[in-house]
Design an enzyme around this catalytic site. Structure first.
Site, PDB file in Angstrom:
ATOM      1  N   LYS A  80     -32.207 -22.650  36.911  1.00 55.27           N
ATOM      2  CA  LYS A  80     -33.078 -21.473  37.005  1.00 55.27           C
ATOM      3  C   LYS A  80     -33.674 -21.192  35.626  1.00 55.27           C
ATOM      4  CE  LYS A  80     -32.941 -16.675  38.733  1.00 55.27           C
ATOM      5  NZ  LYS A  80     -32.058 -15.644  39.314  1.00 55.27           N
ATOM      6  N   SER A 155     -33.704 -13.744  43.634  1.00 54.56           N
ATOM      7  CA  SER A 155     -34.674 -14.277  42.717  1.00 54.56           C
ATOM      8  C   SER A 155     -34.530 -15.768  42.418  1.00 54.56           C
ATOM      9  CB  SER A 155     -34.601 -13.496  41.406  1.00 54.56           C
ATOM     10  OG  SER A 155     -33.331 -13.655  40.801  1.00 54.56           O
ATOM     11  N   SER A 179     -29.046 -12.665  44.169  1.00 53.29           N
ATOM     12  CA  SER A 179     -30.057 -13.692  43.879  1.00 53.29           C
ATOM     13  C   SER A 179     -29.627 -15.145  44.006  1.00 53.29           C
ATOM     14  CB  SER A 179     -30.623 -13.477  42.480  1.00 53.29           C
ATOM     15  OG  SER A 179     -31.587 -12.459  42.537  1.00 53.29           O
TER      16      SER A 179
HETATM   17  N1  GLN Z   1     -33.088  -8.487  44.617  1.00 53.03           N
HETATM   18  C1  GLN Z   1     -32.251  -7.772  43.700  1.00 53.03           C
HETATM   19  C2  GLN Z   1     -33.111  -7.147  42.631  1.00 53.03           C
HETATM   20  O1  GLN Z   1     -34.271  -7.232  42.728  1.00 53.03           O
HETATM   21  C3  GLN Z   1     -31.242  -8.711  43.087  1.00 53.03           C
HETATM   22  C4  GLN Z   1     -31.838  -9.635  42.129  1.00 53.03           C
HETATM   23  C5  GLN Z   1     -30.834 -10.526  41.477  1.00 53.03           C
HETATM   24  O2  GLN Z   1     -29.738 -10.720  41.987  1.00 53.03           O
HETATM   25  N2  GLN Z   1     -31.195 -11.034  40.314  1.00 53.03           N
HETATM   26  O3  GLN Z   1     -32.642  -6.557  41.713  1.00 53.03           O
END
Ligand code: GLN
Length: 487
Positions: A80, A155, A179
């Site tokens: 990532k 994400s 994410s």
């Molecule tokens: N979707 C969640 C957010 O927008 C979690 C994102 C993540 O785990 N990085 O914060």
């Protein structure tokens, strides 16, 4: 003749590498060819590190020739794009870091390098890991390989897609509120968020430091255990990493679950959840029962509905502090077309950050400001404690909790982009786990009209072995994880 090298799991590839039926260079080339073929459709990678990958593959083959191997030696992996790799652009899918080349490796990268892993590219993500669909990347969205009109989750959407589409054998993601697990569920791959403190965050670009955790996205549970073996452990450079011993996570993988106590929290079968998802998860839980687990169907975790609200105070608060460093002075994008220091600072942040990141910074700055701190941030922290205590009590009775990973199958690209609350709701089942710092895995558990459904298995702190074992037994008895998108 071995078909589709890029479709091998880590453990299958390792066997072939060790017995010299396959070289890491061949395996790496198969993945690079696959990347050039499908990348125009799936857009999962921000940077393809082909030269680095081939160099590492040659080195891996030399290691293998001397017999000095590790299960990850020579295995192509995607990372990532929020983990620092020395000399490789690390963008966080943000204009702010578009040209940022870190001078050092994250601890997880150091550890992977020691294993002789081949790094094939940096995966697309929601900007600074804020989002659930990978649509918030400043560069391009990443479609879901199961249906290109839908999102892959986020994400870590790019990481999940590299694995699902066969561009990489496995990948690393990060998980602050879901994410890793949510994109794993949406793309039908296996994704583990370890216990907070299990894996070092040194060199992971910070989003919400008390919630962030790095973990594997893989084709099956055995691979997940192999990657966790490589990256877990104490690191003096991350003061929140925990000096607990790390077992060999492959040792616990057995095919029966006799006596395992599993609870099914009723609050996770939320109103508005898709009927097919509920049906699939209930069937998957029946399967766990057949494998020997004892199921308690109506566990109550009454504070669950407050987790989302607490998360969207705590995560933005921490983000607003962490992202203060992007001021155009130290590194990253810098607006230079002015003599005024204040204008430079303002414009740097105005142009460098996307809309969702700005929204989070504003929310967090507000929640932390004098006069509002007690009403918002402090209260959210108290709710956090209650949620953690509730899980602790549940784990006195159960070894694991099982829920859906998401309330729906992957949604359409564009469907939720203008409605932040709807977007936030796609993480209702995963957020509470980060709030409590627990480990959880998402594994493929079915399909609805050809779209993947994920099952989440949650464990008590540092019980990765229990959830891996449960997930492994399920995969031995089912074939969902072996299906591949037709792309
Ligand atoms: N979707 C969640 C957010 O927008 C979690 C994102 C993540 O785990 N990085 O914060």
């Amino acid at each position: 003749m071995i078909p589709d090298h890029n479709r091998l799991t880590i453990h299958e590839a390792h066997r072939l590498l060790k017995t010299k039926q396959l070289s890491s260079v061949e395996l790496t080339k198969a993945c690079l060819e696959r990347i050039s073929k499908v990348e125009p459709e799936v857009h999962a990678l921000v940077t393809v590190t082909d030269e680095l990958a081939l160099r590492q593959a040659e080195k891996a083959d030399e290691l293998i020739a001397t017999g000095d191997t590790n299960p990850l030696t020579g295995i192509p992996m995607a990372i990532k794009d929020n983990m620092c790799i020395k000399g490789v652009r690390t963008t966080c899918s943000s204009r702010m870091l578009e040209n940022f080349v870190p001078p050092y490796d994250a601890t997880v990268i150091e550890k992977l390098n020691e294993c002789g892993v081949v790094i094939i590219g940096k995966a697309n993500m929601d900007e600074f890991a804020m989002g659930s669909s990978t649509e918030h990347s400043a560069f391009f969205p990443t479609p879901n390989p199961w249906d290109l009109s839908r999102v892959p989750g986020g994400s870590s959407g790019g990481s999940a897609v590299t694995v699902a589409a066969g561009e990489a054998i496995c990948a690393l993601g990060s998980d602050t509120g879901g994410s890793i697990r949510q994109p794993a569920g949406f793309c039908s791959v296996t994704g583990l968020k370890p216990t907070y403190g299990r894996v070092s965050r040194y060199g992971l670009v910070a989003f919400a430091s008390s919630l962030d955790q790095i973990g594997p996205l893989t084709q099956d549970v055995m691979d997940c255990a192999l990657v966790l073996n490589a990256i877990a452990g104490y690191d003096a450079r991350d003061s929140t990493s925990v000096p607990e011993p790390t077992p060999d996570y492959t040792r616990c993988l057995t095919t029966e679950l006799n006596g395992l106590r599993i609870g099914v929290p009723k609050e996770y079968f939320v109103e508005g959840m898709q009927a097919e998802v509920e049906v699939a998860i209930r069937a998957a839980i029946n399967k766990l029962e057949e494998l020997g687990a004892r199921i308690e169907w109506e566990v109550a975790l009454p504070h669950t509905p407050y987790a989302l609200a607490a998360y969207y105070i705590i995560a933005p608060s921490e983000a607003s502090a962490n992202l203060a460093r992007y001021d155009g002075v130290k590194y990253g994008f810098s607006y230079a077309d002015t003599d005024s220091m204040w204008e430079a600072l303002e414009k740097t942040r105005q142009y460098g950050f996307g809309a969702e990141v700005k929204r989070r910074i504003m929310l967090g700055t507000y929640a932390l400001s004098a006069g509002y701190y007690d009403a918002w941030y402090l209260k959210a922290q108290k709710v956090r404690t209650l949620i953690r205590q509730e899980f602790d009590q549940a784990f006195e009775k159960y070894d694991a909790l099982v829920t859906p990973t998401s309330p729906t199958v992957p949604f359409k690209i564009g469907e939720k982009i203008d409605d932040p609350l709807q977007m936030y709701l796609s993480d209702v089942c995963t957020l509470p786990i980060n709030i409590a710092g627990l480990p959880a895995i998402s594994i493929p558990a079915g399909f609805a009209d050809g779209l993947p459904i994920g099952m989440q298995i949650i464990g008590k702190p540092f019980s990765e072995e229990t959830i891996l074992k449960t997930a492994y037994a399920y995969q031995q008895a089912t074939e969902w994880h072996m299906r591949r998108p037709n792309i």
